[in-house]
Design a protein around this motif. Structure first.
Motif, PDB file in Angstrom:
ATOM      1  N   VAL A  12       0.827  -1.212   0.000  1.00  0.00           N
ATOM      2  CA  VAL A  12       0.000   0.000   0.000  1.00  0.00           C
ATOM      3  C   VAL A  12       0.857   1.257   0.000  1.00  0.00           C
ATOM      4  CG1 VAL A  12      -1.497   1.406   1.474  1.00  0.00           C
ATOM      5  CG2 VAL A  12      -2.101  -0.949   1.001  1.00  0.00           C
ATOM      6  N   LEU A  13       1.903   1.263   0.830  1.00  0.00           N
ATOM      7  CA  LEU A  13       2.697   2.479   0.999  1.00  0.00           C
ATOM      8  C   LEU A  13       3.554   2.799  -0.224  1.00  0.00           C
ATOM      9  CD1 LEU A  13       3.697   2.179   4.762  1.00  0.00           C
ATOM     10  CD2 LEU A  13       1.843   3.494   3.723  1.00  0.00           C
ATOM     11  N   LYS A  14       3.610   1.879  -1.188  1.00  0.00           N
ATOM     12  CA  LYS A  14       4.301   2.154  -2.444  1.00  0.00           C
ATOM     13  C   LYS A  14       3.400   2.927  -3.415  1.00  0.00           C
ATOM     14  CE  LYS A  14       7.335  -1.912  -2.284  1.00  0.00           C
ATOM     15  NZ  LYS A  14       7.622  -3.233  -2.889  1.00  0.00           N
ATOM     16  N   ARG A  15       2.114   3.000  -3.092  1.00  0.00           N
ATOM     17  CA  ARG A  15       1.171   3.674  -3.973  1.00  0.00           C
ATOM     18  C   ARG A  15       1.254   5.188  -3.809  1.00  0.00           C
ATOM     19  NH1 ARG A  15      -4.419   0.077  -3.407  1.00  0.00           N
ATOM     20  NH2 ARG A  15      -3.491  -1.962  -3.930  1.00  0.00           N
ATOM     21  N   LYS A  16       0.945   5.899  -4.888  1.00  0.00           N
ATOM     22  CA  LYS A  16       0.927   7.353  -4.836  1.00  0.00           C
ATOM     23  C   LYS A  16      -0.187   7.836  -3.903  1.00  0.00           C
ATOM     24  CE  LYS A  16       2.704   8.146  -9.522  1.00  0.00           C
ATOM     25  NZ  LYS A  16       2.394   8.713 -10.861  1.00  0.00           N
ATOM     26  N   LYS A  17       0.087   8.936  -3.203  1.00  0.00           N
ATOM     27  CA  LYS A  17      -0.898   9.595  -2.333  1.00  0.00           C
ATOM     28  C   LYS A  17      -1.452   8.657  -1.264  1.00  0.00           C
ATOM     29  CE  LYS A  17      -2.263  12.766  -6.028  1.00  0.00           C
ATOM     30  NZ  LYS A  17      -3.349  13.286  -6.861  1.00  0.00           N
ATOM     31  N   MET A  18      -0.603   7.719  -0.820  1.00  0.00           N
ATOM     32  CA  MET A  18      -1.028   6.791   0.224  1.00  0.00           C
ATOM     33  C   MET A  18      -0.098   6.921   1.419  1.00  0.00           C
ATOM     34  SD  MET A  18      -3.217   4.544   1.217  1.00  0.00           S
ATOM     35  CE  MET A  18      -4.083   4.004  -0.263  1.00  0.00           C
ATOM     36  N   ASN A  19      -0.674   6.826   2.613  1.00  0.00           N
ATOM     37  CA  ASN A  19       0.121   6.846   3.839  1.00  0.00           C
ATOM     38  C   ASN A  19      -0.498   5.874   4.839  1.00  0.00           C
ATOM     39  OD1 ASN A  19      -1.989   8.317   5.409  1.00  0.00           O
ATOM     40  ND2 ASN A  19      -1.440  10.002   4.023  1.00  0.00           N
ATOM     41  N   LYS A  20       0.199   5.651   5.929  1.00  0.00           N
ATOM     42  CA  LYS A  20      -0.246   4.639   6.891  1.00  0.00           C
ATOM     43  C   LYS A  20      -1.605   4.982   7.495  1.00  0.00           C
ATOM     44  CE  LYS A  20       1.539   1.695  10.557  1.00  0.00           C
ATOM     45  NZ  LYS A  20       2.726   1.345  11.372  1.00  0.00           N
ATOM     46  N   ASN A  21      -1.831   6.251   7.772  1.00  0.00           N
ATOM     47  CA  ASN A  21      -3.094   6.683   8.360  1.00  0.00           C
ATOM     48  C   ASN A  21      -4.268   6.400   7.418  1.00  0.00           C
ATOM     49  OD1 ASN A  21      -4.759   8.029  10.333  1.00  0.00           O
ATOM     50  ND2 ASN A  21      -4.769   9.815   8.987  1.00  0.00           N
ATOM     51  N   LYS A  22      -4.067   6.729   6.138  1.00  0.00           N
ATOM     52  CA  LYS A  22      -5.125   6.484   5.145  1.00  0.00           C
ATOM     53  C   LYS A  22      -5.360   4.986   4.979  1.00  0.00           C
ATOM     54  CE  LYS A  22      -6.491   7.844   0.469  1.00  0.00           C
ATOM     55  NZ  LYS A  22      -6.075   8.624  -0.724  1.00  0.00           N
ATOM     56  N   PHE A  23      -4.280   4.214   4.994  1.00  0.00           N
ATOM     57  CA  PHE A  23      -4.383   2.760   4.884  1.00  0.00           C
ATOM     58  C   PHE A  23      -5.264   2.186   5.994  1.00  0.00           C
ATOM     59  CE2 PHE A  23      -2.123  -1.291   6.283  1.00  0.00           C
ATOM     60  CZ  PHE A  23      -2.821  -2.118   5.432  1.00  0.00           C
ATOM     61  N   GLU A  24      -5.024   2.638   7.220  1.00  0.00           N
ATOM     62  CA  GLU A  24      -5.811   2.139   8.356  1.00  0.00           C
ATOM     63  C   GLU A  24      -7.277   2.533   8.230  1.00  0.00           C
ATOM     64  OE1 GLU A  24      -4.908   0.048  10.543  1.00  0.00           O
ATOM     65  OE2 GLU A  24      -2.743   0.018  10.208  1.00  0.00           O
ATOM     66  N   LYS A  25      -7.531   3.718   7.710  1.00  0.00           N
ATOM     67  CA  LYS A  25      -8.922   4.172   7.533  1.00  0.00           C
ATOM     68  C   LYS A  25      -9.639   3.348   6.465  1.00  0.00           C
ATOM     69  CE  LYS A  25      -8.068   8.871   9.127  1.00  0.00           C
ATOM     70  NZ  LYS A  25      -7.691  10.247   8.732  1.00  0.00           N
ATOM     71  N   ILE A  26      -8.906   3.003   5.398  1.00  0.00           N
ATOM     72  CA  ILE A  26      -9.499   2.167   4.347  1.00  0.00           C
ATOM     73  C   ILE A  26      -9.795   0.771   4.894  1.00  0.00           C
ATOM     74  CG2 ILE A  26      -9.052   1.035   2.132  1.00  0.00           C
ATOM     75  CD1 ILE A  26      -7.460   3.560   1.335  1.00  0.00           C
ATOM     76  N   LEU A  27      -8.845   0.224   5.658  1.00  0.00           N
ATOM     77  CA  LEU A  27      -9.071  -1.088   6.274  1.00  0.00           C
ATOM     78  C   LEU A  27     -10.295  -1.055   7.177  1.00  0.00           C
ATOM     79  CD1 LEU A  27      -5.648  -2.649   7.377  1.00  0.00           C
ATOM     80  CD2 LEU A  27      -7.158  -3.383   5.533  1.00  0.00           C
ATOM     81  N   ASN A  28     -10.441   0.020   7.913  1.00  0.00           N
ATOM     82  CA  ASN A  28     -11.585   0.167   8.812  1.00  0.00           C
ATOM     83  C   ASN A  28     -12.891   0.216   8.015  1.00  0.00           C
ATOM     84  OD1 ASN A  28     -12.728   0.668  11.497  1.00  0.00           O
ATOM     85  ND2 ASN A  28     -13.203   2.696  10.707  1.00  0.00           N
ATOM     86  N   ALA A  29     -12.849   0.885   6.875  1.00  0.00           N
ATOM     87  CA  ALA A  29     -14.038   0.968   6.021  1.00  0.00           C
ATOM     88  C   ALA A  29     -14.363  -0.384   5.386  1.00  0.00           C
ATOM     89  CB  ALA A  29     -13.827   2.017   4.934  1.00  0.00           C
ATOM     90  N   GLN A  30     -13.333  -1.225   5.219  1.00  0.00           N
ATOM     91  CA  GLN A  30     -13.515  -2.557   4.615  1.00  0.00           C
ATOM     92  C   GLN A  30     -13.729  -3.630   5.680  1.00  0.00           C
ATOM     93  OE1 GLN A  30      -9.892  -3.040   2.277  1.00  0.00           O
ATOM     94  NE2 GLN A  30     -10.865  -2.172   0.466  1.00  0.00           N
ATOM     95  N   ASN A  31     -14.026  -3.223   6.876  1.00  0.00           N
ATOM     96  CA  ASN A  31     -14.091  -4.159   7.990  1.00  0.00           C
ATOM     97  C   ASN A  31     -15.297  -5.098   7.897  1.00  0.00           C
ATOM     98  OD1 ASN A  31     -13.319  -5.275  10.496  1.00  0.00           O
ATOM     99  ND2 ASN A  31     -14.792  -3.966  11.553  1.00  0.00           N
ATOM    100  N   TYR A  32     -15.037  -6.390   7.934  1.00  0.00           N
ATOM    101  CA  TYR A  32     -16.086  -7.401   8.027  1.00  0.00           C
ATOM    102  C   TYR A  32     -15.476  -8.660   8.627  1.00  0.00           C
ATOM    103  CZ  TYR A  32     -13.991  -8.916   3.579  1.00  0.00           C
ATOM    104  OH  TYR A  32     -13.120  -9.306   2.600  1.00  0.00           O
ATOM    105  N   ASN A  33     -16.323  -9.509   9.157  1.00  0.00           N
ATOM    106  CA  ASN A  33     -15.860 -10.755   9.773  1.00  0.00           C
ATOM    107  C   ASN A  33     -15.834 -11.839   8.700  1.00  0.00           C
ATOM    108  OD1 ASN A  33     -15.341 -13.035  11.279  1.00  0.00           O
ATOM    109  ND2 ASN A  33     -16.787 -12.516  12.904  1.00  0.00           N
ATOM    110  N   LEU A  34     -14.633 -12.251   8.323  1.00  0.00           N
ATOM    111  CA  LEU A  34     -14.492 -13.233   7.241  1.00  0.00           C
ATOM    112  C   LEU A  34     -15.218 -14.536   7.550  1.00  0.00           C
ATOM    113  CD1 LEU A  34     -13.204 -13.730   4.477  1.00  0.00           C
ATOM    114  CD2 LEU A  34     -11.197 -14.637   5.660  1.00  0.00           C
TER     115      LEU A  34
END
Length: 203
Positions: free
Chosen positions: A146-168
């Motif tokens: 993720v952090l190799k992507r343009k305009k991406m940072n750790k904070n944004k990554f965590e927010k996206i993960l949170n938005a994608q949150n579901y119990n597999l």
């Protein structure tokens, strides 16, 4: 069996969906890639206008000098605001579904079609597909990607993960095969070929 057989590829951000899609395309199959289609939609004049109408007064510098949408700033904004994320999805998803139907119509004579669908479980779309390929990777590798992507940072990554949150565990019964994309490409390819030959073609 009515063709085409529809197979979804899903997984969270940077889990390897694009890698699997590329291997499948090299095997000669057609793949509907949602993220690429969304990027195309963002360049459509009517879609850009609707996005501007929704977010222009809320996001500074939303519009680039060339008139395009600054997707980085838009993403930063919507991933910390669930209501605004839903507003964006309510705009984009019907347009994306139209493109997906065009893809199906164009390839209706093919035996198997693949669909890269990032929000398959979040949007409860799993019943639309005959098989589901779930891709995953260790979080450390996921974060590195993720952090190799343009305009991406750790904070944004965590927010996206949170938005994608579901119990597999709630969706395991719908998953046909799980693929660890930290494996080498040849191993992933062999796994996919075996899955297609032994399971899909006998469906």
């Amino acid at each position: 069996m009515k063709h085409p057989i529809k197979i979804a590829i899903t997984g969270k951000i940077a889990s390897g969906k694009s890698t699997v899609s590329e291997i499948i395309k090299k095997l000669g199959f057609s793949v509907f890639e949602s993220d690429k289609e969304v990027n195309k939609l963002f360049r459509v004049k009517s879609t850009k206008k609707k996005i501007k109408d929704l977010f222009f007064e809320k996001i500074d510098n939303l519009i680039e000098k060339d008139g395009s949408i600054n997707k980085g700033l838009l993403g930063d904004y919507v991933f910390i605001n669930k209501v605004e994320l839903k507003n964006l999805e309510d705009l984009i998803h019907p347009l994306l579904n139209k493109e997906k139907q065009k893809f199906i119509d164009l390839n209706k004579k093919k035996k198997i079609l693949f669909f890269d669908i990032p929000l398959l479980f979040e949007k409860k779309l799993f019943s639309h597909y005959n098989f589901i390929i779930y891709v995953y990777v260790q979080k450390k590798i996921q974060e590195e990607r993720v952090l190799k992507r343009k305009k991406m940072n750790k904070n944004k990554f965590e927010k996206i993960l949170n938005a994608q949150n579901y119990n597999l565990k709630d969706y395991n019964k719908f998953i046909s095969i799980k693929i660890d994309t930290s494996k080498d490409l040849d191993q992933i390819k062999r796994t996919l070929v075996s899955f297609i030959n032994k399971k899909v073609l006998y469906f």
